[in-house]
Design an enzyme around this catalytic site. Sequence first.
Site, mmCIF file in Angstrom:
data_model
loop_
_atom_site.group_PDB
_atom_site.id
_atom_site.type_symbol
_atom_site.label_atom_id
_atom_site.label_comp_id
_atom_site.label_asym_id
_atom_site.label_seq_id
_atom_site.Cartn_x
_atom_site.Cartn_y
_atom_site.Cartn_z
ATOM 1 N N GLU A 142 0.828 -1.214 0.000
ATOM 2 C CA GLU A 142 0.000 0.000 0.000
ATOM 3 C C GLU A 142 0.858 1.259 0.000
ATOM 4 O O GLU A 142 1.044 1.896 1.049
ATOM 5 C CB GLU A 142 -0.954 0.008 1.200
ATOM 6 C CG GLU A 142 -2.090 -0.987 1.071
ATOM 7 C CD GLU A 142 -3.094 -0.909 2.220
ATOM 8 O OE1 GLU A 142 -2.837 -0.196 3.215
ATOM 9 O OE2 GLU A 142 -4.145 -1.567 2.113
ATOM 10 N N GLU A 174 -6.624 -7.053 -1.288
ATOM 11 C CA GLU A 174 -7.045 -6.836 0.100
ATOM 12 C C GLU A 174 -8.343 -6.049 0.138
ATOM 13 O O GLU A 174 -8.494 -5.036 -0.540
ATOM 14 C CB GLU A 174 -5.949 -6.074 0.863
ATOM 15 C CG GLU A 174 -6.215 -5.940 2.352
ATOM 16 C CD GLU A 174 -5.074 -5.244 3.071
ATOM 17 O OE1 GLU A 174 -3.895 -5.589 2.818
ATOM 18 O OE2 GLU A 174 -5.350 -4.341 3.895
#
Length: 359
Positions: free
Chosen positions: A192, A284
């Site tokens: 991320e 995710e």
Amino acid sequence: MYQRTTSPTEPVPTDGRRRFTRKALLAASALGVVTALLAPVRAGAAPAPPAPTAATPLAANGQLSVCGRQLCNASGQAVALNGMSTHGTQWYAQCVTDGSLNALATDWRADVLRVSTYVQEGGYETDPAGFTARAQKFIDAAHARGMYAVIDWHMLTPGDPNANLARAKTFFTAMAKKYKDHPGVLYEIANEPSGVSWSAIKSYSEQIIPVIRAQDPDAVVLVGTRAWSSFGVSEGSNESEVVNNPVRASNIMYTFHFYAASHREAYLSALDRASDKLPVFVTEFGTQNYAGEGANDFAMSQRYLDLMKRKKISWTNWNYSDDHRSGAVFKTGTCNGSNWTGTGVLKEAGVWIRERIRQ
């Protein structure tokens, strides 16, 4: 996970051509001989379970590749993998066991396990050899049960993946050397990214992908996107920056993450638009807020799942642990026991996502 707060105490499209490498031949043989995939794994790894009565996801699909905007199997058919992500293995390794993975493969009927190796927060940087070995143990165990494995380089803070460039090169060299002949891995090179430009993420990707390709030329690589893998939406941008300036590599997909209670119409629309132009893998997501906490929004989550099913977008849910947060699928304390199957050991989110994977 977006802007995760944790501590040790809590706990560009391809041309469609396919190379017939040793890995591809292994995948092809697995279509008829499941035992090749279920042989005992290396010393220290979890032992293989009994051979299943039907072909596993890995045996049925073999070597994956990106064809156009889709993830495709060895026969060139579009496929969508559904499964779970581990929590950080520095905290919840006890939730990744023979029993829990047997349940994930047979009771949940999952296609894929995402193995999350945190870089900081007590993770890889503290013991590179140890965390590499731990990730390999879990990957081997997933393979032994006929599941694919996403090798997740879980960089989070700092948000610039270039800050860990040297470590990433070391980690992915080791992983690609080991799995260069195995059809069951996908490499997620930056979990991320945040607070950093797309051009910086692209530069990082164009340095890491050749490291993997030098060892493993066939595997799919998953590239993180800006603003916690939201295609920039969480920092006021959108997917156009990737569409207009893609990573210079083939056989790659771009990642998107969402948490349904926090990430509403703008995020859903971005995923829809981006997947019309780019190959996307949702590595995710959660049914709660961006911290994996609070009430579940199953209605909004189902809208995302309906979109992903319609467009054959693969996904893994966060997370396969008994963390106290609502986003962990198991009730607190489950990982200290031996019962992993059915719904009695699951939180509300666990019951919901298990049913979606089984479907």
